[in-house]
Every structure is written in C-alpha cells, then in structure tokens.
Design an enzyme around this catalytic site. Structure first.
Site, mmCIF file in Angstrom:
data_model
loop_
_atom_site.group_PDB
_atom_site.id
_atom_site.type_symbol
_atom_site.label_atom_id
_atom_site.label_comp_id
_atom_site.label_asym_id
_atom_site.label_seq_id
_atom_site.Cartn_x
_atom_site.Cartn_y
_atom_site.Cartn_z
ATOM 1 N N ASN A 53 0.874 -1.166 0.000
ATOM 2 C CA ASN A 53 0.000 0.000 0.000
ATOM 3 C C ASN A 53 0.912 1.217 0.000
ATOM 4 O OD1 ASN A 53 -1.813 2.029 0.426
ATOM 5 N ND2 ASN A 53 -2.341 1.441 2.532
ATOM 6 N N LYS A 55 0.196 4.209 -0.410
ATOM 7 C CA LYS A 55 -0.451 5.428 0.104
ATOM 8 C C LYS A 55 -0.174 6.598 -0.845
ATOM 9 C CE LYS A 55 -0.193 3.368 4.614
ATOM 10 N NZ LYS A 55 -0.183 3.511 6.067
ATOM 11 N N HIS A 73 -9.521 1.581 4.152
ATOM 12 C CA HIS A 73 -8.312 1.725 4.968
ATOM 13 C C HIS A 73 -8.603 2.691 6.115
ATOM 14 C CE1 HIS A 73 -4.269 2.821 6.187
ATOM 15 N NE2 HIS A 73 -3.867 1.708 5.630
ATOM 16 N N GLU A 85 -7.019 5.055 7.274
ATOM 17 C CA GLU A 85 -6.744 6.464 6.969
ATOM 18 C C GLU A 85 -7.914 7.094 6.212
ATOM 19 O OE1 GLU A 85 -2.941 5.736 5.154
ATOM 20 O OE2 GLU A 85 -2.118 5.241 7.117
ATOM 21 N N GLU A 93 -5.950 -4.636 10.226
ATOM 22 C CA GLU A 93 -4.927 -3.630 10.490
ATOM 23 C C GLU A 93 -5.267 -2.847 11.750
ATOM 24 O OE1 GLU A 93 -2.681 -2.546 6.658
ATOM 25 O OE2 GLU A 93 -4.393 -1.225 6.815
ATOM 26 N N GLY A 140 1.988 2.431 10.586
ATOM 27 C CA GLY A 140 2.944 3.519 10.431
ATOM 28 C C GLY A 140 3.615 3.943 11.729
ATOM 29 N N SER A 175 2.877 -2.036 10.261
ATOM 30 C CA SER A 175 4.325 -2.135 10.506
ATOM 31 C C SER A 175 4.885 -3.528 10.263
ATOM 32 C CB SER A 175 4.664 -1.644 11.920
ATOM 33 O OG SER A 175 4.221 -0.306 12.096
HETATM 34 P P1 PGA Z 1 2.544 0.347 7.580
HETATM 35 O O1 PGA Z 1 1.126 0.570 6.858
HETATM 36 O O2 PGA Z 1 3.070 -0.959 7.047
HETATM 37 O O3 PGA Z 1 3.373 1.522 7.142
HETATM 38 O O4 PGA Z 1 2.296 0.301 9.027
HETATM 39 C C1 PGA Z 1 0.244 -0.495 6.671
HETATM 40 C C2 PGA Z 1 -1.011 0.019 6.035
HETATM 41 O O5 PGA Z 1 -1.443 1.132 6.370
HETATM 42 O O6 PGA Z 1 -1.611 -0.666 5.193
#
Ligand code: PGA
Length: 255
Positions: free
Chosen positions: A13, A15, A98, A100, A170, A176, A216
C-alpha cells in the site's frame, strides 16, 4: 490445516507516495526481486501511477491495486474514480476502507460496503481493511468492533462474492507507528474474523478466505507473523516502498 490451501497475498500500500516517474523506478527494481514469488504479489498505487504500473507489470507476476473506488458507475462525483475506470485501466484489486480513509475522509462501514460491492460487480477484487484503535483495544472491545466492521463490510455479499474478497486486519495503533502487533495478537483477531465469516457464511467460505495482517509488517517481522495459521499475507505500507524489504516479505509468504 487450511492455511496451505489458501492464497497467500502480499500487497503493498504505497499510500500517497511516488510520482509516476518514481513509481517506474520502484517497479523496475521490484520486478526481478519477486519474479519467483510463491504467493500473489500486489502493488497498491496512487491513481496517477496506475497507467505506468499496469504497463510495466504486464507479463510479470505483479498485480496492480488502486487505493479506493467509488460505488457509482459515473456521474457528478467530483474527485472520485469509478470501478469501470479502474478495470479499463487494467487494475485487478482495490484497497477499500483503509483506516486512513475512515479517519480522514469520512469513510463509514456503509460506504465501505457500497464500494466493495460495486468493485465486485465490476470484476475488481476488494481488499477490505478493518481494525481497532488503541482506545478500543485497551477498553477490551476489539472483537466487538472488528466483528461489526466485518459484518457491515460484507453486507449483502454472497458466498460466491467472498471468493473474490480479501480482508486485511490492520490495528490502527500498529499502522505507520513501527509498533507491530505480536504474532499472537494478530493471529487472535485474524482467527476471530474467520470465525465471524464462518458464522455468517460457512466453514468452507471462511476456510478459503485470505486474511492479511497489516501494521508495521517489515522484512524483520514478516516471517514470524506469516507463520501463524490464520494470517495469510500482509498489507504493507512503509516497507512496500523499499523493493528489497518488500521482496523479503514476499519471500517469507512464499510456499
Ligand atoms: P505500515 O502501513 O506498514 O506503514 O504500518 C500499513 C497500512 O497502512 O496498510
């Protein structure tokens, strides 16, 4: 053990990262690194990178995902992208709901469901994200919350639809942050999600469903997380921008 029968999927992803020229560079480095993967490899790119991603990955084992899709076929929805726009562009998967998008862009369980169903109707495979906040985990309502997200996301979907759906667990507190869920924490919720799907569909549907962990996941912890019975892959943010790290994760998921 049903894990062996399921498709392991590692999805990047990206982003809001990488311009089209930067995407070209990243994809060109990634192609040789994952060409022998024993799992499905997906890159979830920004809309403006779709053309270059589809073009460069043609004839390779890398599949392209978008990071959102609208539920209407066309119309006055400024700034949105329709399912048909994605399929015609060569996109196969789409990340939906997601955290976000839920947090910053008003995505709700209802719109997640609408988007996922529209994606399926157009022949796209939705990767539906669910996961609790730190407050919810600490309050002990993780299962209740995730159960609701899963049930609402899958509302009015048939068992046949489920064959084309991926769920990504998630936990928001792990995204993140560099703070990964332990493999036991991740397994517990992924197994719980499978149970919810079994209760709402059947054991066969639940056993066949690919459930990813995200938050992460990186080159150092992927093998450990992916060793768990109900964790069939990963949705990878930060580490998907580093071709070597992403390739290590793909290797860890390969059977
Ligand atoms: P990250 O993001 O691996 O940077 O924690 C995962 C995601 O948001 O899908």
């Amino acid at each position: 053990m049903n894990k062996e029968k399921r498709t392991a999927i590692i999805a990047g992803n990206w982003k809001m990262n990488k311009t089209a020229s930067e995407a070209k560079e990243l994809i060109e480095s990634l192609i040789p690194l994952v060409k022998d993967a024993g799992c499905t490899v997906i890159i979830g790119v920004p809309f403006t990178d779709i053309a270059v991603a589809v073009d460069l990955t043609k004839g390779t084992n890398i599949h392209v995902a978008a990071q959102n899709v609208h539920f209407k076929d066309s119309g006055a929805y400024t700034g949105e992208i329709s399912p048909r726009m994605l399929t015609e562009a060569g996109v196969e998967y789409v990340i939906i709901g997601h955290s976000e998008r839920r947090q910053y862009f008003g995505e709700t369980d209802e719109t997640v469901n609408l988007r996922a169903r529209a994606a399926l109707a157009a022949g796209l495979k939705p990767i539906i994200c669910v996961g609790e906040s730190l407050e919810q985990r600490e309050a002990g309502v993780t299962e209740e919350f995730v159960c609701r997200q899963v049930v609402m996301a899958l509302l009015n979907m048939t068992a046949e639809d489920l064959a084309n759906v991926v769920i990504a667990y998630e936990p928001i507190w792990a995204i993140g942050t560099g703070k990964t869920a332990t493999k036991e924490q991740a397994e517990e919720v992924c197994a719980f999600i499978r149970k919810v799907v079994e209760e709402n569909y059947s054991k066969a549907v639940a056993d066949a469903l690919t459930i990813q962990y995200g938050g992460s996941m990186n080159a150092g912890n992927a093998a450990d997380l992916l060793s768990m019975e109900d964790i069939d892959g990963g949705l990878i943010g930060g580490a998907s921008l580093k071709p070597n790290d992403f390739a290590v994760i793909v290797g860890a998921a390969s059977k």
